[in-house]
Design an enzyme around this catalytic site. Structure first.
Site, PDB file in Angstrom:
ATOM      1  N   LYS A   1      49.532 219.240 -18.019  1.00 51.07           N
ATOM      2  CA  LYS A   1      48.589 218.322 -17.389  1.00 51.07           C
ATOM      3  C   LYS A   1      47.921 217.419 -18.428  1.00 51.07           C
ATOM      4  O   LYS A   1      47.447 217.867 -19.467  1.00 51.07           O
ATOM      5  CB  LYS A   1      47.534 219.136 -16.628  1.00 51.07           C
ATOM      6  CG  LYS A   1      46.625 218.287 -15.790  1.00 51.07           C
ATOM      7  CD  LYS A   1      46.220 218.983 -14.530  1.00 51.07           C
ATOM      8  CE  LYS A   1      45.100 218.208 -13.856  1.00 51.07           C
ATOM      9  NZ  LYS A   1      44.779 218.695 -12.539  1.00 51.07           N
TER      10      LYS A   1
ATOM     11  N   ARG B   1      58.388 226.019  -9.306  1.00 53.05           N
ATOM     12  CA  ARG B   1      58.966 227.356  -9.444  1.00 53.05           C
ATOM     13  C   ARG B   1      59.989 227.302 -10.554  1.00 53.05           C
ATOM     14  O   ARG B   1      60.646 226.283 -10.761  1.00 53.05           O
ATOM     15  CB  ARG B   1      59.612 227.781  -8.139  1.00 53.05           C
ATOM     16  CG  ARG B   1      58.579 227.863  -7.028  1.00 53.05           C
ATOM     17  CD  ARG B   1      59.228 228.167  -5.724  1.00 53.05           C
ATOM     18  NE  ARG B   1      59.608 229.578  -5.655  1.00 53.05           N
ATOM     19  CZ  ARG B   1      60.752 230.014  -5.128  1.00 53.05           C
ATOM     20  NH1 ARG B   1      61.621 229.170  -4.663  1.00 53.05           N
ATOM     21  NH2 ARG B   1      61.012 231.308  -5.072  1.00 53.05           N
TER      22      ARG B   1
ATOM     23  N   ARG C   1      39.539 219.419  -9.136  1.00 57.34           N
ATOM     24  CA  ARG C   1      39.855 219.602  -7.718  1.00 57.34           C
ATOM     25  C   ARG C   1      39.810 221.073  -7.361  1.00 57.34           C
ATOM     26  O   ARG C   1      39.908 221.936  -8.209  1.00 57.34           O
ATOM     27  CB  ARG C   1      41.248 219.032  -7.421  1.00 57.34           C
ATOM     28  CG  ARG C   1      41.234 217.511  -7.362  1.00 57.34           C
ATOM     29  CD  ARG C   1      42.643 216.949  -7.240  1.00 57.34           C
ATOM     30  NE  ARG C   1      43.372 217.590  -6.176  1.00 57.34           N
ATOM     31  CZ  ARG C   1      44.519 218.244  -6.354  1.00 57.34           C
ATOM     32  NH1 ARG C   1      45.053 218.334  -7.547  1.00 57.34           N
ATOM     33  NH2 ARG C   1      45.132 218.799  -5.335  1.00 57.34           N
TER      34      ARG C   1
HETATM   35  C1  BTN Z   1      41.630 217.611 -11.269  1.00 55.25           C
HETATM   36  O1  BTN Z   1      41.266 218.776 -11.071  1.00 55.25           O
HETATM   37  O2  BTN Z   1      42.798 217.322 -11.501  1.00 55.25           O
HETATM   38  C2  BTN Z   1      40.611 216.485 -11.206  1.00 55.25           C
HETATM   39  C3  BTN Z   1      39.834 216.375 -12.479  1.00 55.25           C
HETATM   40  C4  BTN Z   1      38.807 215.263 -12.447  1.00 55.25           C
HETATM   41  C5  BTN Z   1      37.906 215.282 -13.673  1.00 55.25           C
HETATM   42  C6  BTN Z   1      37.029 214.077 -13.734  1.00 55.25           C
HETATM   43  S1  BTN Z   1      36.245 213.907 -15.313  1.00 55.25           S
HETATM   44  C7  BTN Z   1      35.228 212.626 -14.696  1.00 55.25           C
HETATM   45  C8  BTN Z   1      34.808 213.047 -13.301  1.00 55.25           C
HETATM   46  N1  BTN Z   1      33.647 213.892 -13.347  1.00 55.25           N
HETATM   47  C9  BTN Z   1      33.891 215.138 -12.930  1.00 55.25           C
HETATM   48  O3  BTN Z   1      33.056 216.060 -12.876  1.00 55.25           O
HETATM   49  N2  BTN Z   1      35.181 215.246 -12.572  1.00 55.25           N
HETATM   50  C10 BTN Z   1      35.891 213.992 -12.736  1.00 55.25           C
END
Ligand code: BTN
Length: 323
Positions: free
Chosen positions: A185, A320, A120
């Site tokens: 994460k 925080r 994201r």
């Molecule tokens: C985030 O940033 O939290 C979202 C991550 C999403 C990753 C997945 S892996 C499968 C799909 N292909 C990608 O290029 N991104 C999503």
């Protein structure tokens, strides 16, 4: 040249001599060596030992479409094709490309490795070979873009449900859809949309879930992370994880298409990992601090700030340290 047949042979973790590999694939020993080098360059730890041959210590837990399909929970017929790619730029990009061509609705794409995995907010998603789950599904929704509000929260719930199916404790959600264990994460959801602002639109739902990463594979990750292995998952379970995840996401998409986010809110709230905590919301150049009060009926984040209650539709949330 990335040779998936060679990877499959070496996935057993045993030594294979250059001679035997050459005979098996009708290659010279030099050609075998070149292919081994290509695998090493892709980050696969193939070791060469003089007099013994090549091996991948510990082997690899590769995805297998037939095994995933067989392990899908009952009642989850696949709406389209299931594809497993060895190496691709991004499974979301592959699925989106199919949508742009006017096909692909209902298809599911997994990859063993992504070379340009997308996170994201323009971030990269580090995607080492045969370590995690990288999965994208395409689906059509009527009602325009507005109907997709909250979809990513529903998918986050489905990912946590799959982790619960694995009997692993401790997974939760950090708004809007980070899958976390404590402050680390574990996975994420990236939804990309193609089509009409109103009317029918195609959505690509991309999920990354950390299963079993070694420290060497994680050099590019810029935030605290963990994986299912650290939560107690035994080795050799990637196909099971993939099947449970796919089953949960498929049924969540059906429920969402019929009932919307409302059907997921109670469960989302029970998984909320930051409710009651002191948070900072980064919104463009603004940083707003306050105490998270969870999500409202529309899936927006509610934060009690010094100047009153504020509701966020977008933005990046971080915890925080002091409350
Ligand atoms: C985030 O940033 O939290 C979202 C991550 C999403 C990753 C997945 S892996 C499968 C799909 N292909 C990608 O290029 N991104 C999503």
């Amino acid at each position: 040249m990335f040779d998936m047949m060679l990877v499959r042979t070496l996935a057993d973790g045993a030594f294979h001599s250059g001679e035997a590999l050459g005979e098996r694939y009708a290659l010279s020993r030099a050609a075998v060596w070149n292919r081994v080098r290509a695998l090493q360059q892709a980050g696969i730890p193939v070791h060469a030992v003089r007099g013994k041959g090549y091996r991948i210590p510990g082997g690899l837990d590769l995805l297998d479409a037939a095994v995933i399909q067989a392990l899908l929970p009952p009642g989850h017929g696949l709406p389209g094709e299931l594809q497993i790619l060895a190496v691709t730029d991004s499974t979301n990009e592959r699925a989106m490309e199919a949508l742009r061509r006017g096909s692909g609705i209902g298809n599911v794409v997994f990859a063993e490795q992504q070379t340009a995995g997308r996170g994201r907010r323009g971030r990269a998603w580090v995607s080492p070979f045969a370590a995690n789950i990288y999965m994208s599904l395409s689906r059509e929704f009527s009602g325009g873009l507005a109907a997709l509000d909250g979809l990513s929260l529903a998918v986050g719930v489905a990912v946590c449900d799959a982790i619960a199916d694995l009997r692993l404790p401790g997974a939760g959600l950090k708004w809007p859809n980070d899958i976390v264990a404590g402050a680390q994460k574990l996975g994420g959801v990236l939804i990309e949309v193609s089509g009409e602002v109103s009317g029918t639109c195609g959505a690509v739902i991309g999920i990354g879930l950390n299963v079993d990463m070694s420290r060497e594979q994680t050099a590019g990750i810029d935030q605290p992370w963990t994986d299912l292995r650290a939560l107690g998952l035994p080795g050799g379970q990637r196909n099971r994880v993939a099947a449970l995840l796919l089953g949960r996401v498929l049924s969540a998409l059906d429920v969402f298409a019929q009932h919307g986010l409302g059907a997921f809110l109670e469960r989302w709230r029970s998984l909320d990992a930051i409710r009651g905590m002191s948070v900072e919301v980064l919104l463009g150049a603004d940083r707003i601090t306050g105490i998270s009060e969870g999500v409202d009926e529309g899936g927006r984040l509610v934060v009690m700030t010094d100047s009153g209650r504020q509701v966020f539709h977008g933005g990046e949330v971080s915890l925080r340290r002091s409350a």
